[in-house]
Design an enzyme around this catalytic site. Structure first.
Site, PDB file in Angstrom:
ATOM      1  N   SER A 107       0.920  -1.074  -0.116  1.00  9.45           N
ATOM      2  CA  SER A 107       0.102  -0.017  -0.125  1.00  9.45           C
ATOM      3  C   SER A 107       0.881   1.320  -0.014  1.00  9.45           C
ATOM      4  CB  SER A 107      -0.927   0.031   1.348  1.00  9.45           C
ATOM      5  OG  SER A 107      -2.170   0.877   1.057  1.00  9.45           O
TER       6      SER A 107
ATOM      7  N   HIS B 288      -7.748  -5.007  -1.808  1.00  6.05           N
ATOM      8  CA  HIS B 288      -6.919  -4.405  -1.332  1.00  6.05           C
ATOM      9  C   HIS B 288      -6.035  -5.560  -0.164  1.00  6.05           C
ATOM     10  CE1 HIS B 288      -4.302  -0.993  -0.278  1.00  6.05           C
ATOM     11  NE2 HIS B 288      -4.444  -1.270   1.022  1.00  6.05           N
TER      12      HIS B 288
ATOM     13  N   ASP C   8      -9.627  -3.689  -5.756  1.00  5.04           N
ATOM     14  CA  ASP C   8      -9.171  -2.827  -4.853  1.00  5.04           C
ATOM     15  C   ASP C   8      -9.614  -1.390  -4.943  1.00  5.04           C
ATOM     16  OD1 ASP C   8      -7.425  -1.388  -2.870  1.00  5.04           O
ATOM     17  OD2 ASP C   8      -5.664  -2.560  -3.368  1.00  5.04           O
TER      18      ASP C   8
END
Length: 706
Positions: A558, A679, A644
């Protein structure tokens, strides 16, 4: 040793798009990989443009070919990691009134079961159990399934629960009748996950996401009614703010929490008067944060950084004055600000206040008796450890629950009596395949940064691992949003450590390991400190003989994936390989696109390049995608998720395409897109391990340990 594939690598078509912002022209050759219908793709992945799908699938095939010789290794790694998981594991039940609630897994099961037992049976060897939600049953026939929040009603007769079956984090909220075990007819789509009950149990409050995945509206649902008639309680007009709903520990107030990454505002609704209008505790003020609890009586107790309290203080405010709109004018110090002692959270109980804080890089729990202000701390002696607290369900209790672990010590769950200070060990994490802490060493070292700062680095390695530069190292980093990386127990990384790796966590600026200042020094105009800190950590590990530059594999996900992209551009020679999971690498384009889910709320963290030329130039100076150059890059593995909503799939796809176009060498470069997840990757606990095994197999090949 990693070698290039026998087949040619996929090459994304170049379709240049030029945009001008602040008089600056910038051309993006791979903008087409961003699907025009991305909102639809989040809900229905099959609607993805066939040309984009073909490219992503070609990259997946290329990765499978390149790592085909690691299939046996991946199976071995998966077996090892699975062997460290107690398959029929369960949580320690948490009491609430006549019941105790918990989570349990079954052997072979991928998803949890939510269960409850009679409170009187908490210490029984085999208590009679009621299964409230069977995660494996709910997941049947779905490529992806994740349980979200689940909250029982005050009378214990119903359960508000939510699930996501796309990976897009659009959660469907349901109400289950616990007497029958059946869900009621109403289905509420597009929620943020979970709900909060009114005191009477007739209403559930929930947040709904808009078409751009923003939590902007709070609704009140009358149980048993058509969701189309749900009442809009509050709407946040500013797209730059997130919204959530919760409850104070006493249960007295429902809280509406509105915040970005530096500013917050809380509104209260009396839980026993659910149709009342929300009342603002204190109007939002840029760079001022606060969170609210109450003592069950006349006082609110508030954690805040107001009035230059950067490491936070705790204040009280009369409930009556607050509800009358007096705001911060009635706030009075309870725990004053102390520079260097960062107060992370606080919880109020009938007779005690508990706060979690960090000082000198280590966490501790502090218990304060409300009657006389007497305080004592719960702390541990290891050089580095992780400490957390569970608030529980009850308010009128002297007992709290906390968890402790370190890099060498499996997680331990304690019940703690705040009056007698007695600790009761309720559970120690079981590692079925065996684990002897004495076989491992955990240390904390400090890497000197270029500007004189000292960067903490936590290490884990086997006691017999030579620290003469020959050991490979997996160096993990994050460094954003003030999130600190805990030095907790991680069974997965033992598969690397047992093969001679040093596992290291660089606690770089952008987190709060060394207080709020550590965060402020790693954001917006100071963002490059995050990157140079990580490079300094890598170079220090090499200089001290812990590893060597060509044997250090960096990993981040991330915002940590953005860190990977930045250091790849700035110091590719400092790393033997890079692993970037759901990497936020197209920073400038994303921050310029205010239709994306997280863009407006992210501007306080990164800057607003739409409004500010200075912010534009600052982000452009480090945005990984925009700074790929004609140079040698180490082997890279990038991982993304098609649905995501946080880091969209096209960020790693575009980054890899540009790396292939511009780099001057042919080191392995792989892109893996999970076509059925978002994600967090695969949702099942074992399916997720297969993804970890892939990543670790790449690291082992880079280090010539495969």
């Amino acid at each position: 040793m990693l070698k290039t594939n026998p087949s040619p690598a996929p090459r994304a078509e170049k379709r240049p798009v030029t945009a001008t912002v602040h008089g600056i022209d910038r051309t993006d050759p791979y903008a087409w990989l961003r699907a025009d219908n991305w909102q639809e793709v989040m809900r229905a992945p099959e609607t993805l443009d066939p040309a984009i799908r073909a490219y992503l699938e070609a990259e997946n095939a290329y990765l499978e070919e390149g790592l085909a010789d690691t299939y046996a290794l991946q199976d071995t790694l998966f077996g090892e990691m699975k062997g460290r998981i107690k398959e029929d594991d369960s949580s320690v039940p948490t009491a609430d009134g006549p019941y105790a609630y918990g989570v349990r897994y079954v052997t072979g099961g991928q998803h949890p079961k939510l269960v409850r037992i009679a409170r009187d049976d908490i210490d029984a060897t085999s208590p009679a159990e009621e299964v409230l939600i069977d995660g494996d049953k709910e997941a049947e026939g779905k490529a992806y399934f994740r349980l979200a929040g689940a909250m029982h009603s005050p009378d214990h007769r119903k359960l508000a629960w939510a699930f996501d079956d796309k990976g897009s984090e659009f959660y469907t909220l349901l109400i289950r009748d616990l007497a029958t075990g059946e869900d009621m007819p109403e289905r509420i789509p597009d929620t943020g996950g979970g709900g909060v009950w009114s005191a009477c149990g007739r209403y559930v409050f929930y947040v709904r996401l808009d078409e751009n995945h923003r939590p902007s509206k709070l609704f009140r649902h009358a149980v048993g009614s058509d969701p189309a008639s749900d009442v809009l309680v509050y709407e946040e007009a500013d797209a730059g703010f997130f919204m959530g709903v919760g409850k104070t520990q006493s249960g007295r107030f429902i809280t509406i929490d509105i915040h970005d990454h530096e500013t917050s505002e809380v509104h209260l609704i009396p839980a026993d008067d659910p149709t009342a209008q929300p009342v603002c505790v204190a109007p939002r003020e840029t760079a001022t944060e606060y969170s609210v609890e109450d003592d069950g009586g006349a006082q609110l107790v508030i954690l805040t950084n107001a009035e230059r309290s950067e490491d936070f203080r705790i204040v009280t405010a009369p409930v009556a004055d607050t509800l009358a709109g007096k705001g911060r004018s009635v706030w009075s110090d309870l725990v004053p600000h102390k520079p260097g002692r960062l107060i992370l959270s606080h919880t109020l109980y009938a007779k005690h206040m508990v706060r979690l804080e960090r000082e000198d890089g280590l966490p501790r729990i502090v218990v304060r008796r409300l009657a006389d202000g007497l305080e004592h701390a719960i702390a541990f002696d290891e050089e580095a450890y992780a400490l957390g607290m569970s608030d529980g369900y009850e308010f009128n209790t002297n007992r709290i629950r906390f968890t402790y672990s370190s890099m060498t010590t499996p997680s331990q769950v304690y019940d703690y009596d705040m009056e007698t200070r007695a600790r009761t060990l309720r559970k120690t994490q079981d590692v079925p395949s065996g684990h002897d802490p004495m076989d491992y060493v955990t240390r904390r070292i400090h890497a000197p940064a270029a500007d004189g700062e000292s960067v903490p680095v936590t290490l884990l390695y086997r006691a017999d691992t030579p620290l003469d530069g020959s050991a490979p190292c997996l160096l993990y980093g994050y460094g954003s949003y003030g999130i600190s990386m805990p030095a907790g127990f991680n069974t997965n990384c033992l598969s690397l450590v047992d093969r001679g790796f040093v596992y290291a966590i660089a606690h770089v600026r952008g987190g709060k390991e060394k207080g709020f200042r550590w965060y402020a020094d790693g954001r917006r105009q100071n963002k490059t400190n995050t990157f140079t800190d990580f490079i300094a950590a890598a170079r220090h590990l090499a200089e001290e003989g812990v590893s060597a530059s060509d044997r250090i594999v960096a990993q981040g996900g991330s915002a940590g994936g953005m860190l990977m992209g930045a250091v790849a551009n700035m110091a590719p020679e400092a790393f033997g390989g890079l692993i970037a999971e759901v990497p936020f690498v197209d920073v400038l384009n994303t921050m310029l696109d205010d239709t994306l889910p997280l863009t407006p709320p992210e501007w306080p963290e990164w800057g607003n390049p739409i409004a500010s030329e200075e912010d534009y130039r600052q982000i452009a100076s480090y945005s990984p995608y925009d700074n790929v150059t004609a140079q040698t890059y180490p082997p890279i593995l990038a991982v993304g998720g098609l649905t995501d909503p946080r880091v969209t799939y096209w960020e790693p796809a575009k980054w890899v395409a540009r790396l292939r176009e511009l780099r001057t060498n042919d080191a392995p470069l792989y892109l893996k897109t999970n076509m059925d997840a978002g994600h967090g990757g695969a949702s099942g606990r074992f399916d997720r391990l297969k993804e970890v095994a892939l990543v670790y197999a790449f690291a082992l090949k880079v280090a010539d340990k495969a």
